[in-house]
Write a protein that holds these residues in place. Sequence first.
Motif, short mmCIF file in Angstrom:
data_model
loop_
_atom_site.label_atom_id
_atom_site.label_comp_id
_atom_site.label_asym_id
_atom_site.label_seq_id
_atom_site.Cartn_x
_atom_site.Cartn_y
_atom_site.Cartn_z
N SER A 1 2.88 -5.64 -7.99
CA SER A 1 2.51 -4.18 -7.98
C SER A 1 3.63 -3.39 -8.41
O SER A 1 3.46 -2.09 -9.04
CB SER A 1 2.38 -3.98 -6.46
OG SER A 1 3.38 -3.82 -5.66
N GLU B 1 0.76 -1.25 0.02
CA GLU B 1 -0.07 -0.20 0.10
C GLU B 1 0.80 1.24 0.02
O GLU B 1 0.69 1.89 -0.72
CB GLU B 1 -0.86 -0.17 1.40
CG GLU B 1 -1.96 -1.18 1.07
CD GLU B 1 -2.81 -1.12 2.46
OE1 GLU B 1 -2.63 -0.56 3.53
OE2 GLU B 1 -3.94 -2.02 2.48
N SER C 1 3.98 1.69 -1.05
CA SER C 1 4.88 1.59 -2.19
C SER C 1 4.02 2.09 -3.17
O SER C 1 4.48 2.55 -4.44
CB SER C 1 5.65 0.46 -2.38
OG SER C 1 4.87 -0.67 -2.76
N SER C 2 2.58 1.74 -3.23
CA SER C 2 1.94 2.32 -4.46
C SER C 2 1.23 3.47 -4.43
O SER C 2 0.38 3.79 -5.31
CB SER C 2 0.63 0.96 -4.25
OG SER C 2 1.38 -0.13 -4.69
N HIS C 3 1.38 4.24 -3.18
CA HIS C 3 0.96 5.61 -3.12
C HIS C 3 1.55 6.59 -4.17
O HIS C 3 2.89 6.34 -4.71
CB HIS C 3 1.12 6.01 -1.87
CG HIS C 3 0.48 7.34 -1.48
ND1 HIS C 3 0.66 8.49 -1.70
CD2 HIS C 3 -0.83 7.42 -0.67
CE1 HIS C 3 -0.27 9.24 -1.16
NE2 HIS C 3 -1.12 8.78 -0.88
N SER C 4 0.90 7.50 -4.88
CA SER C 4 1.24 8.20 -5.63
C SER C 4 2.51 9.14 -5.45
O SER C 4 3.33 9.59 -6.34
CB SER C 4 0.17 9.23 -6.21
OG SER C 4 -0.36 10.03 -5.21
N ASP C 5 2.68 9.35 -4.20
CA ASP C 5 4.30 10.10 -4.17
C ASP C 5 5.22 9.21 -3.48
O ASP C 5 6.18 9.87 -3.23
CB ASP C 5 3.61 11.23 -2.91
CG ASP C 5 3.47 10.59 -1.54
OD1 ASP C 5 3.39 9.37 -1.39
OD2 ASP C 5 3.44 11.42 -0.54
N TYR C 6 5.00 8.35 -3.52
CA TYR C 6 6.06 7.25 -3.03
C TYR C 6 7.45 7.35 -3.94
O TYR C 6 8.54 7.52 -3.48
CB TYR C 6 5.74 5.93 -3.22
CG TYR C 6 6.75 4.78 -2.64
CD1 TYR C 6 7.16 4.83 -1.23
CD2 TYR C 6 7.67 4.01 -3.71
CE1 TYR C 6 7.94 3.66 -1.10
CE2 TYR C 6 8.61 3.14 -3.11
CZ TYR C 6 9.13 3.31 -1.80
OH TYR C 6 9.81 2.09 -1.27
N HIS D 1 3.74 -2.20 -12.21
CA HIS D 1 2.92 -1.01 -12.81
C HIS D 1 3.69 0.34 -12.68
O HIS D 1 2.98 1.15 -12.79
CB HIS D 1 1.40 -0.99 -11.94
CG HIS D 1 0.69 -2.04 -11.83
ND1 HIS D 1 0.04 -2.62 -12.88
CD2 HIS D 1 0.58 -3.22 -10.84
CE1 HIS D 1 -0.62 -3.79 -12.75
NE2 HIS D 1 -0.16 -4.02 -11.54
N HIS D 2 4.89 0.35 -12.11
CA HIS D 2 5.65 1.50 -12.01
C HIS D 2 6.86 1.47 -13.08
O HIS D 2 7.22 0.40 -13.37
CB HIS D 2 5.99 1.61 -10.52
CG HIS D 2 4.79 1.70 -9.72
ND1 HIS D 2 4.16 2.92 -9.38
CD2 HIS D 2 4.27 0.56 -8.80
CE1 HIS D 2 3.25 2.57 -8.58
NE2 HIS D 2 3.27 1.41 -8.16
N CYS E 1 8.87 9.97 -5.17
CA CYS E 1 9.55 11.34 -4.81
C CYS E 1 9.67 11.47 -3.17
O CYS E 1 9.91 12.34 -2.70
CB CYS E 1 8.82 12.48 -5.19
SG CYS E 1 7.26 12.72 -4.92
N HIS F 1 10.91 1.21 -6.96
CA HIS F 1 10.10 -0.05 -7.48
C HIS F 1 10.94 -1.16 -7.86
O HIS F 1 10.60 -2.33 -7.60
CB HIS F 1 9.03 0.30 -8.32
CG HIS F 1 7.84 0.94 -7.44
ND1 HIS F 1 7.86 2.35 -7.88
CD2 HIS F 1 6.80 0.61 -6.63
CE1 HIS F 1 6.81 2.86 -7.02
NE2 HIS F 1 6.10 2.01 -6.26
#
Length: 443
Positions: free
Chosen positions: A88, A41, A43-48, A91-92, A50, A107
């Motif tokens: 996950s 959760e 590491s999947s956050h949008s600001d991870y 996806h990055h 940066c 990631h």
Amino acid sequence: MHELLKHVLTERDLTRAGDIFAIPDCDIVNDINEVLKQITEISSHSDYICNDRDQALIEICITRVTSCIKETGTLEKYCSALVALLESCLHHNLMPVGHLRDDDPPHAKIASDVISCIVLVSFPLQSDKETGNTAEVMELFLPVAVQFLHKGNREISRHMARYLSLAALHHAVLLKPHVQTIMDSIMSGNYPLCRILTNLYEVCPEPLEGHVTALVALLPHAEPVEKSSLFGLFEQIAARRPEALKTAVPQLLSYLCSNTAPQNVPGCMCIDLLQVIASVSGSKPRLVVEQTSVIKRAARPPHATAKSTALIATILARLGNTSQERAQEALNFVVERLHGAEWSEQAALIREATALCSAYPALFTDRLLAALRANNSNRPKSSHGEINRTSGGITIVKLGGQNSSNDVVTMRPVTGPAPVMAGASVVTSPPHSCSPRGVHSSR
């Protein structure tokens, strides 16, 4: 969940993250599913990507979790959660911005740690053997793992080649659905993956047979261990379905005498190449007959060695089975190379001459006898009687002292009379008659 572990993850407290290594494995081993879920959760956050603090926190937590899994032997129990975290990462962005691991996107670092944990626990590198029942682990892991081959991270792809080699050794059948993905990765430059092809061929030969021409074209670019794997694959194909090598035979032979051969196909690789051609010529000689001149050219300096000359003689002898004319051509090759050849090479050449004369008795002429006499007289003499039996129906008998000429060379064809040369005399004897000691005598 352990209070400290819960605090670190919930509050994202980097200052206390290092303290989780002081927690005994037994106190957190039952928390791993929940920990991995929270790691996924965060590491999947949008600001991870940066957020340096979160990245450092997650790296610490992953190191602690994977260490606990290794020490407690609970990979099978938590493999699903690890694979979910791994998936996950797909996806990055995983493409590095530089050449060092520190230049990898966050990631990519997570993926590297999780992949190495799963594979190294399953297949310890010290022994290259699997530990426990890893089939269920690989069933979950491999479909996700192969997708990393095309995510643009060369370091992950390079390690994946090693890891998939271990998986293919034990669970090649699980890679069947992914052959095309693997082939695409090889063709894009991930040549270390060639090492798994021989294992894959055992479970799914047809798809690889369709890529033979492209794989042969890789030989000048592959490293020695990769070349060896490719030649191993070609030998498998030659044994199972030599017709699949039809268009590849000229391509393979082009490497024997090309200007780049000493660099790209060194001596040991020439032997591997000739062994493939020998396998094809043994089962489907028509695929090779048009390449006779190229094969014979490889027996000339600077390409020739004793072993390669023996293999070329074998190939030409097998092609000789297609007609007496080609048999005569092969026999001429043998006779030309007998003079000055090392004794080990001579034995191989005489063996092929015997096979040719067995197939076509008319080839046993005065010229052949003269060549045998010449080589017989040029061989070093032993001070004691000696019998040297070679494969292929040849018996060499050395009699008498250093100056004796009573050496006997016996050629025993499969059918027909067996010509025998003893000293300066030549006799023939029935194919099954022999002295009590198994040696034909002219006396």
